[in-house]
Design a protein around this motif. Structure first.
Motif, short mmCIF file in Angstrom:
data_model
loop_
_atom_site.label_atom_id
_atom_site.label_comp_id
_atom_site.label_asym_id
_atom_site.label_seq_id
_atom_site.Cartn_x
_atom_site.Cartn_y
_atom_site.Cartn_z
N ILE A 80 -92.67 -6.26 -10.01
CA ILE A 80 -92.07 -4.92 -10.06
C ILE A 80 -92.18 -4.23 -8.70
CG2 ILE A 80 -92.31 -2.64 -11.11
CD1 ILE A 80 -93.19 -4.00 -13.67
N PHE A 81 -93.33 -4.47 -8.03
CA PHE A 81 -93.51 -3.89 -6.70
C PHE A 81 -92.43 -4.36 -5.74
CE2 PHE A 81 -95.15 -4.75 -2.42
CZ PHE A 81 -95.36 -3.45 -1.99
N PHE A 82 -92.16 -5.67 -5.75
CA PHE A 82 -91.14 -6.18 -4.84
C PHE A 82 -89.75 -5.71 -5.25
CE2 PHE A 82 -94.36 -9.03 -3.17
CZ PHE A 82 -93.98 -9.14 -1.85
N LEU A 83 -89.55 -5.51 -6.55
CA LEU A 83 -88.29 -4.94 -6.98
C LEU A 83 -88.14 -3.51 -6.45
CD1 LEU A 83 -85.69 -5.04 -8.65
CD2 LEU A 83 -87.04 -4.31 -10.64
N ALA A 84 -89.24 -2.73 -6.57
CA ALA A 84 -89.22 -1.36 -6.05
C ALA A 84 -89.06 -1.35 -4.54
CB ALA A 84 -90.51 -0.64 -6.45
N LEU A 85 -89.71 -2.33 -3.87
CA LEU A 85 -89.57 -2.43 -2.42
C LEU A 85 -88.12 -2.74 -2.04
CD1 LEU A 85 -90.99 -2.49 0.35
CD2 LEU A 85 -91.40 -4.93 -0.03
N PHE A 86 -87.51 -3.63 -2.81
CA PHE A 86 -86.11 -3.98 -2.56
C PHE A 86 -85.22 -2.75 -2.75
CE2 PHE A 86 -82.02 -5.33 -4.38
CZ PHE A 86 -81.51 -6.04 -3.30
N LEU A 87 -85.50 -1.99 -3.82
CA LEU A 87 -84.71 -0.77 -4.05
C LEU A 87 -84.91 0.23 -2.92
CD1 LEU A 87 -85.25 -0.20 -7.89
CD2 LEU A 87 -83.18 -0.99 -6.74
N THR A 88 -86.15 0.34 -2.43
CA THR A 88 -86.43 1.27 -1.34
C THR A 88 -85.67 0.88 -0.09
OG1 THR A 88 -88.64 1.66 -2.25
CG2 THR A 88 -88.25 2.33 0.03
N ILE A 89 -85.65 -0.43 0.21
CA ILE A 89 -84.90 -0.90 1.37
C ILE A 89 -83.41 -0.60 1.20
CG2 ILE A 89 -84.21 -2.96 2.65
CD1 ILE A 89 -86.98 -4.12 2.02
N CYS A 90 -82.92 -0.84 -0.01
CA CYS A 90 -81.50 -0.54 -0.27
C CYS A 90 -81.21 0.94 -0.09
CB CYS A 90 -81.13 -0.98 -1.69
SG CYS A 90 -81.12 -2.78 -1.92
N VAL A 91 -82.15 1.78 -0.56
CA VAL A 91 -81.98 3.22 -0.41
C VAL A 91 -81.97 3.60 1.07
CG1 VAL A 91 -83.10 5.45 -0.78
CG2 VAL A 91 -82.92 3.84 -2.66
N SER A 92 -82.87 2.97 1.84
CA SER A 92 -82.93 3.27 3.27
C SER A 92 -81.62 2.89 3.96
CB SER A 92 -84.09 2.52 3.92
OG SER A 92 -85.32 2.88 3.33
N ILE A 93 -81.11 1.70 3.60
CA ILE A 93 -79.82 1.28 4.17
C ILE A 93 -78.71 2.22 3.75
CG2 ILE A 93 -78.11 -0.57 4.20
CD1 ILE A 93 -80.43 -2.56 3.83
N TYR A 94 -78.75 2.61 2.48
CA TYR A 94 -77.74 3.54 1.97
C TYR A 94 -77.79 4.87 2.72
CZ TYR A 94 -75.42 6.72 -1.27
OH TYR A 94 -74.62 7.67 -1.82
N LEU A 95 -79.03 5.39 2.90
CA LEU A 95 -79.18 6.66 3.62
C LEU A 95 -78.71 6.52 5.07
CD1 LEU A 95 -82.66 7.87 2.33
CD2 LEU A 95 -80.41 8.66 1.62
N SER A 96 -79.06 5.39 5.67
CA SER A 96 -78.66 5.18 7.06
C SER A 96 -77.14 5.15 7.20
CB SER A 96 -79.27 3.87 7.58
OG SER A 96 -78.84 3.60 8.88
#
Length: 528
Positions: free
Chosen positions: A230-246
């Motif tokens: 779940i942590f890596f899933l959340a980490l993946f989502l966070t990275i996606c969010v960062s890319i999305y924000l960027s």
């Protein structure tokens, strides 16, 4: 300045939803581990206590005490068989101590009867994926760190064990059931329960049941592995969010920043502000606002340029007249001509002084309006004070309004008084003798209306918009030229623009469609 409706930003909702969702995955997993571990430990202790009570009762019934019930016990053949059977069937390590503290039986050592063969479970032949292998390496390092920081006592076992080696066994010999919890050198925990063994209602010994935390650790490891995923899933989502924000926020803002950084009046008006019309969030609003701001800057520069040109033109006329009059005065000796030219010179000087004063006031108006604060004011009260001032010697104005209506707005009292004064002065200058100016105050659901009516010649239809331009003058024929600078109505419109108000002018007509005067209508936003 004005109250706006509070709305929830779409961009804010997007950011909160994505980031908080990922955090709740982690938060829920971490909180569940502690509760899950405590539940497993408590369940194991309860099972161990139940098993210990059954075992102690069974052993107690097969032991024969001697007469004094204290010095020693006699283990019968039946007792030997019972103990051997229980040792072979139990999932835990069982140790039996006499009342004197001697170790009578141990299920894992050659002490007592029918010692059980120790068995070790071989590791599973199932292949583990890379993700699981990585997790177990990380998990082992963390487990070693937790062992070093654990506050539990380290379990130590002597070769010749006695009851006094274990505080819990001593308590059991005194009739108390006691739990045991120690830390093994391997990092695992040792759970145990010490219970008294009774024969004929007398304590004849104690039984100690122990087992390590292998089973619990395996369950916890599996559970933590799920949390790890779940942590890596959340980490993946966070990275996606960062890319999305960027992509969707940082880059557009950087483009807008570069566009504003390159704004330079010396480079002309070639700056193009990026527009994001396909977006429905604050980025689109920001790009529109920057473009409007830039257009406002150019418009203000144009206005300053036009204002300077108008000022130069207006000042040039009296200066030209003044120069001509002075030249003629120097070349004539006719006293009548000199007196006439002197009057012209005085008029031109007065006109110049009036122009300079009005221009100075008009040029400061924008800066003063930007510094002055808006507050809740009553238009009715301002008009009453203004009318009283003009009617102090003679009734020149009739003021009509509807009672019990709300006439409150956000504005600046002094500036709105200046608006009404300029409009009333303008109306009085055109008004016929023995006629009174009429002021009507009205209101509807969200607007306040002020109408100022005069009995003058009216305004030519082609000049309805021109009268609000700077230096435009259209004066009565009987009035001397140069008495007005033509800035009064321009200042009125400038002040009302800051108040987000509107002003328009109409001609008043009688039944025969003949012009009998002019009417100025002011519209202001009401406080609801």
């Amino acid at each position: 300045m004005f109250r706006n409706k509070i709305t929830i930003s779409p961009l804010l909702l997007r950011l909160l939803t994505l980031n908080i969702l990922a955090l709740f995955f982690l938060l829920g997993g971490l909180f569940s581990i502690d509760r899950y571990q405590q539940t497993l430990q408590e369940n194991e202790f309860k099972k161990l206590e139940d098993e210990g009570r059954i075992l102690s009762q069974a052993v107690g019934r097969t032991i024969l005490p001697i007469d004094d019930l204290r010095s020693q016990v006699i283990i019968t053949r039946e007792a030997q068989e019972t103990i051997g059977y229980l040792l072979s069937q139990s999932r835990v390590r069982i140790r039996l101590f006499s009342y004197q503290g001697d170790l009578l039986a141990d299920s894992e050592r050659s002490v007592g009867f029918h010692t059980r063969i120790k068995s070790i479970e071989l590791p599973s032949l199932e292949k583990k994926n890379i993700f699981r292998i990585f997790f177990e390496k990380v998990y082992s390092y963390i487990s070693l760190f937790l062992v070093k920081t654990s506050k539990l006592n380290i379990y130590k076992e002597n070769t010749l064990q006695q009851a006094e080696d274990y505080e819990e066994v001593l308590n059991a010999l005194y009739g108390e059931e006691t739990r045991l919890l120690r830390q093994l050198e391997s990092g695992k925990k040792l759970f145990g329960v010490a219970l008294p063994v009774q024969s004929y209602k007398k304590i004849t010994g104690a039984i100690l049941l122990t087992f390590d935390s292998t089973n619990i650790e395996n369950k916890l490891k599996d559970f933590r592995f799920e949390v790890f995923k779940i942590f890596f899933l959340a980490l993946f989502l966070t990275i996606c969010v960062s890319i999305y924000l960027s992509t969707n926020i940082v880059k557009p803002i950087r483009k807008l920043a570069n566009a504003t950084r390159n704004i330079n009046p010396s480079d002309g008006r070639k700056i193009s502000v990026p527009q994001f019309s396909d977006r429905k969030d604050e980025i689109s609003e920001l790009s529109v606002s920057i473009k409007e701001m830039l257009n406002s800057i150019w418009n203000r520069m144009d206005a300053i340029e036009n204002f300077a040109a108008d000022v130069a033109h207006e000042i040039k006329n009296p200066l030209t007249s003044l120069k001509s009059a002075i030249e003629v005065v120097n070349n004539t000796k006719d006293k009548k001509q000199i007196n006439k030219l002197t009057k012209i010179i005085n008029q031109d000087v007065q006109r110049l002084d009036r122009l300079v004063t009005d221009i100075s006031n008009a040029s400061r108006l924008d800066a003063e309006l930007s510094r002055e604060k808006m507050q809740k004011i009553n238009i009715k009260k301002i008009l009453e004070e203004t009318v009283d001032f003009y009617n102090r010697e003679k009734n020149k104005i009739l003021f009509n309004f509807t009672r019990n209506f709300n006439y409150f707005i956000y504005g600046n009292k002094e500036r709105l008084s200046q608006v009404f004064n300029n409009l009333i002065d303008n109306a009085l200058s055109f008004n016929k003798k023995n006629k009174k100016i009429q002021i009507f105050l009205k209101s509807n659901k969200d607007k306040v209306f002020v109408e100022i009516k005069d009995y003058g010649p009216g305004i030519h239809i082609n000049n309805f918009n021109k009268i609000f331009e700077r230096f435009y003058t259209e004066r009565p024929s009987h009035e001397k030229f140069g008495n007005h600078s033509g800035l009064g109505l321009s200042i009125v419109k400038q002040i009302l623009d800051v108040h987000r108000g509107l002003i328009k002018v109409e001609n008043r007509l009688n039944k025969n469609k003949k012009t009998i005067g002019a009417k100025f209508i002011i519209t202001l936003q009401k406080i609801i």
